[in-house]
Design a protein around this motif. Structure first.
Motif, PDB file in Angstrom:
ATOM      1  N   ALA A   1      -2.502  -9.819   5.308  1.00 24.43           N
ATOM      2  CA  ALA A   1      -1.561  -8.716   5.486  1.00 24.43           C
ATOM      3  C   ALA A   1      -0.139  -9.250   5.610  1.00 24.43           C
ATOM      4  O   ALA A   1       0.799  -8.722   4.999  1.00 24.43           O
ATOM      5  N   LEU A   2       0.010 -10.320   6.360  1.00 17.06           N
ATOM      6  CA  LEU A   2       1.327 -10.916   6.549  1.00 17.06           C
ATOM      7  C   LEU A   2       1.899 -11.403   5.213  1.00 17.06           C
ATOM      8  O   LEU A   2       3.053 -11.131   4.870  1.00 17.06           O
ATOM      9  N   THR A   3       1.055 -12.108   4.455  1.00 15.83           N
ATOM     10  CA  THR A   3       1.510 -12.614   3.158  1.00 15.83           C
ATOM     11  C   THR A   3       1.918 -11.474   2.242  1.00 15.83           C
ATOM     12  O   THR A   3       2.977 -11.514   1.614  1.00 15.83           O
ATOM     13  N   LEU A   4       1.066 -10.454   2.171  1.00 14.93           N
ATOM     14  CA  LEU A   4       1.363  -9.331   1.278  1.00 14.93           C
ATOM     15  C   LEU A   4       2.664  -8.650   1.675  1.00 14.93           C
ATOM     16  O   LEU A   4       3.483  -8.304   0.829  1.00 14.93           O
TER      17      LEU A   4
ATOM     18  N   ILE B   1       1.912  -0.783   5.977  1.00 17.00           N
ATOM     19  CA  ILE B   1       0.606  -0.560   6.602  1.00 17.00           C
ATOM     20  C   ILE B   1      -0.355  -0.016   5.551  1.00 17.00           C
ATOM     21  O   ILE B   1      -1.505  -0.417   5.469  1.00 17.00           O
ATOM     22  N   CYS B   2       0.173   0.894   4.739  1.00 13.51           N
ATOM     23  CA  CYS B   2      -0.663   1.547   3.734  1.00 13.51           C
ATOM     24  C   CYS B   2      -1.333   0.536   2.814  1.00 13.51           C
ATOM     25  O   CYS B   2      -2.517   0.648   2.534  1.00 13.51           O
ATOM     26  N   PHE B   3      -0.577  -0.469   2.340  1.00 12.56           N
ATOM     27  CA  PHE B   3      -1.251  -1.380   1.406  1.00 12.56           C
ATOM     28  C   PHE B   3      -1.909  -2.573   2.092  1.00 12.56           C
ATOM     29  O   PHE B   3      -2.621  -3.329   1.453  1.00 12.56           O
ATOM     30  N   CYS B   4      -1.684  -2.743   3.410  1.00 11.03           N
ATOM     31  CA  CYS B   4      -2.305  -3.883   4.100  1.00 11.03           C
ATOM     32  C   CYS B   4      -3.689  -3.559   4.683  1.00 11.03           C
ATOM     33  O   CYS B   4      -4.580  -4.405   4.689  1.00 11.03           O
TER      34      CYS B   4
END
Lengths: 347, 285, 261
Positions: C191-194, C135-138
């Motif tokens: 976000a999903l890809t990351l 969550i933090c990086f998305c």
């Protein structure tokens, strides 16, 4: 659109709740969190244990004692229930009060361990640990490609082996090897001696193909490298796979390592951990483990079950004179920083 | 009036909580740790010291910094060299084809980067596919060393990070005014001249954006040096990882991380100076 | 001539991009276990895959982490983007600046920073900490992507709606969110890809019992990988490819419509 949003948010909320529930149920009894060396216990043994006891094993791995220490100490207390540190790491962990004392009333099979391996200096009276297997370093050479005589670590410096050697990725063992090659104590903290070891390793560096602790045998098997300094069982496995591998215990000395069961402080699934230990100490289970990863067996009942494939191979069944002469890595306290820095310099 | 406050609360509390708890707190804590001393068993002693920062400038670690910067720099350069002709060639296609091709670029990146490294391992090793093929058709007699060396690491880095260069360059090249290019060629400017005088300046923010998104991760991708470099190459990522996961020296690892963040800040500053927008980074908009 | 050179170059780059994946797919049908030479065709590894509990569990964890962290990032990110766009308050610039940190700093720094805080707070490493890290990086990527749509939105629409008696809640759910949909969707995709792609941050923030696919493959690469991993990758890629094809076709249709108008 409206119903879509409603449906969507309902879905999300239920998903989230489901996730929360699955999170809280993970703390149930019937789980044991095992942290072990990679390539040490075959998957089949774990599956059989799960089937027999109904306990779920969460299995994770490390590839050096230092990594084990770091994982246990950075995780919340009680995260791991069973670990397999070596001799000197047991000493450090006892000193740091990181281990639970063994409750021998919970074990039935501890008598299977050969008393020769008990009561070692790092844990007198085996209050905190029990031997699992013993390992030694060994040089393995692919005789199909290399015919020269190799008897010592210094023979590895030969230009002919350019980019053809793999080493265990463990700073204490490899720097220790360099120290032994130069006639020094493997556990020295003398800076000038360490400097000599560094120069020796830098000289060896062009010959080094890779550092790998997890499965150095693969380098031999895929013929990526023809010489390896690796743990004995890995060498034995490479031999099983391809034959024509010679094992050399170098004349300068061999590093030994005794790996032990230990229960970290505050482990939450202690009962299950004892069950797991007891299961592994059973002679038939230990036999399966030793046959998959042929380290030196310390279980006298198992020893009777092993066949000549294991017993006659000096890489798996380490000869007793090697064990007598072998040297253990010792806890050197603060000086470990010297080793850390030297390691960064070599890589 | 009251409900307005409630709404403001509703819309702002999550982001404030997020920024303080998941961004500011971790970074400040790392900053704090970097001034602590470590005891040799991996604990941290709460006494203030700047020794960790002095240690970072030890010759050994400076050379790791330089090596990492070199590897990341070369990776960035190769990505630029591959991406420019690539996006130019794509921009000459019909819009429909452009869309399909750009989607294709993203397909490999929907699998995990580690899985792709495994693919390269199968290709590059001594008994790998590339060597088998070359040996089979008789181009070489001895297998080539394609991995466990700098070449292998660069292949892995370029491969993993290439889309981060292609995407921003593509979006900036599609803003170049075609009339400008036509005018240039009408005036007799050579291809070479057109490229450097018109295309490069116009795509400069995209170029710098891509470089930033390639360069900084490349400093830290320890798994690539691990897998394709055979564990004998230490870049900053490996160094930090070792300090946290094996050497048990968190304060020193934290100090290296802080220096790394400062290096990144310098690049961000340059990017801003060149007129780059923060929102364009990472290709999110 | 120039056309041919250009096309040749495109083919070469795409070859580079697809080669490692093609090889993995090919070897998922190989009878030999060793991923070295193609010896014969088999579906054996696909059956093996469904017996491999560790691998399936890792896949399950990966999907849970990616799904939950995408959903939460999208919700928090959308609300935040709107809030930051609409309201001004003390320290807004600081918040805005800090939001870029996960985008620009090397992942490894974020990974160890989160690990340190987890240790400080004595959080048990597991799926929860892993999701928190993702969550933090998305979130910043969702915020940036939603914000780009917000900036092009006519602020008068909300005023008009308010004048017509719509409540704040109605305005947000019935007007703002539908208008922001393109930004929300592209933020979700990002976000999903990351999350699916991440190795470094997961490496530091996962714990026992939270083994994800990349971590599992990482340890398998070191100890010896079996072709059922290839089978798994092939299936995943197949699914991704189908989804992408559908979405591209849909987009192209819309594109065609727009350009014909």
């Amino acid at each position: 659109m409206k119903s879509g949003i409603r449906f969507g948010s309902l879905f999300l909320i239920s998903f989230f709740l489901l996730f929360l529930c699955s999170g809280c149920s993970s703390d149930d009894v019937g789980v044991v969190n095992v942290l072990n060396w990679s390539s040490y216990i075959p998957d089949s043994v774990i599956r059989d244990f799960e089937q027999e006891t109904g306990i779920q094993v969460n299995y994770s791995t490390y590839s050096s004692n230092e990594e084990c220490l770091a994982k246990v100490s950075s995780a919340k207390e009680g995260t791991y229930d069973l670990i397999f540190p070596s001799d000197y790491m047991i000493e450090i962990m006892i000193y740091r009060n990181m281990l639970e004392k063994f409750d021998y009333s919970k074990l039935q099979n501890e008598g299977n361990i050969d008393s020769f391996y008990l009561n070692q200096s790092f844990d007198p009276g085996n209050q905190y640990s029990l031997p699992f297997v013993m390992a030694s370093t060994v040089i393995a050479v692919n005789r199909e490609h290399i015919s020269d005589e190799i008897r010592s670590y210094s023979d590895l410096l030969n230009d002919k082996y350019r980019n053809n050697i793999t080493l265990i990725d463990d700073q204490r063992i490899i720097i220790g090897m360099a120290l032994l090659a130069n006639g020094y104590d493997m556990n020295t903290v003398d800076e000038s001696e360490l400097n000599v070891a560094k120069e020796w390793l830098l000289q060896l560096k062009p010959n080094i193909k890779a550092f790998d602790s997890d499965s150095p045998k693969n380098f031999l098997i895929t013929e990526e490298a023809d010489i390896a300094v690796l743990w004995n069982a890995e060498a034995a496995l490479a031999y099983q796979e391809m034959g024509n591998i010679e094992f050399i215990y170098p004349e300068e000395g061999t590093a030994l390592s005794m790996d032990n069961f230990a229960i970290p402080k505050g482990a939450r699934h202690r009962e299950e951990a004892y069950q797991f230990i007891d299961y592994i100490l059973r002679e038939d289970v230990m036999k399966e483990i030793i046959e998959s990863y042929p380290y030196k067996n310390v279980n006298w009942k198992t020893q009777k079950l092993l066949d000549s494939n294991y017993l006659d191979n000096i890489a798996s069944n380490i000869p007793s004179y090697i064990i007598e002469q072998g040297i253990y890595v010792e806890n050197i306290g603060e000086s470990v920083k010297l080793y850390d820095k030297l390691w960064a310099e070599i890589k | 009036m009251k409900s307005k406050k409630v709404w403001k609360f509703f819309f702002l509390v999550p982001v404030i909580l997020y920024v303080t708890l998941l961004i500011a707190l971790p970074l400040l804590y790392i900053l704090f740790i970097s001034f602590l001393k470590s005891d040799y068993y991996g604990g941290m002693i709460s006494s203030f010291t700047i020794q960790n920062y002095i240690d970072v400038f030890d010759q050994v670690y400076v050379s790791v910094f330089l090596k990492s910067i070199a590897i990341a720099g070369i990776t960035t350069l190769i990505c630029i060299l591959i991406s420019y002709p690539f996006v130019l060639a794509i921009s000459h296609k019909k819009p429909r084809t452009q869309k399909i091709l750009m989607t294709l670029v993203m397909v490999p990146f929907l699998t995990n980067s580690l899985i792709r490294m495994y693919g390269w391992l199968v290709l590059l090793r001594k008994s790998g596919v590339i060597n088998q093929v070359l040996l089979g058709i008789g181009v070489i007699e001895e297998p080539l060393s394609l991995m466990y060396n700098t070449f292998g690491i660069l292949v892995g880095m370029v491969y993993t990070l290439l889309p981060f260069m292609i995407l921003p360059l593509y979006s900036s090249i599609s803003t170049v005014d075609n009339r400008l290019l036509e005018a240039a060629s009408d005036l007799g400017a050579s291809k070479f001249k057109t490229f450097f005088k018109i295309i490069v300046p116009q795509t400069l923010p995209g170029l710098f954006n891509g470089s930033l998104m390639v360069f900084t991760p490349a400093l830290g991708y320890f798994f690539i040096t691990d897998i394709l470099g055979g564990g004998k190459f230490m870049i900053l990522g490996n160094l930090i990882k070792n300090q946290f996961l094996t050497a048990r020296n968190w304060p020193f690892g934290a100090a290296i991380s802080i220096v790394l963040v400062l290096v990144t800040c310098v690049f961000i500053f340059l990017y801003r100076k060149l007129g780059g927008k923060m929102d364009d980074l990472g290709g999110a908009s | 001539m120039k056309k041919i050179m250009e096309n040749l170059y495109l083919v070469l780059v795409f070859l580079f991009l697809f080669l490692p994946i093609a090889v993995l797919i090919l070897f998922s049908f190989n009878t030999s276990k060793l991923n070295i030479v193609f010896q014969g065709f088999t579906f054996h590894w696909y059956f093996d895959l469904f017996q491999n509990r560790t691998l399936l569990e890792a896949l399950f964890h990966t999907l849970i982490v990616a799904g939950v962290s995408t959903v939460i990032s999208v919700i928090v990110g959308t609300i935040s983007a709107y809030g930051l766009h609409k309201y001004s308050f003390k320290g807004k610039n600081l918040i805005n600046g800090l939001l870029y940190i996960p985008v620009v700093i090397p992942e490894i720094v974020l990974g160890i920073a989160l690990l340190s805080v987890y240790t400080l707070l004595e959080l048990e490493l597991g799926l929860f900490t892993l999701i928190l890290a993702h969550i933090c990086f998305c979130i910043p990527f969702v915020i940036i992507s939603v914000r780009s749509v917000l900036e092009g939105m006519d602020p008068h629409i909300e005023e008009v709606a308010s004048d017509l008696g719509a409540s704040k809640f109605q305005i947000f759910t019935k007007i703002v969110i539908p208008m922001l949909m393109p930004g929300i969707l592209s933020g979700a995709q990002l976000a999903l890809t990351l999350s699916l792609d991440d190795v470094v941050i997961s490496y530091f923030t996962a714990g026992p019992g939270a083994n994800t696919l990349p971590l599992q493959v990482y340890s398998m690469i070191k100890t010896g990988i079996t072709p059922d991993v290839n089978a798994l990758i092939t299936i995943m890629l197949g699914i991704v490819f189908i989804i992408l094809t559908i979405s591209t076709v849909v987009q192209l249709r819309r594109f065609k419509k727009e350009s014909s108008v």
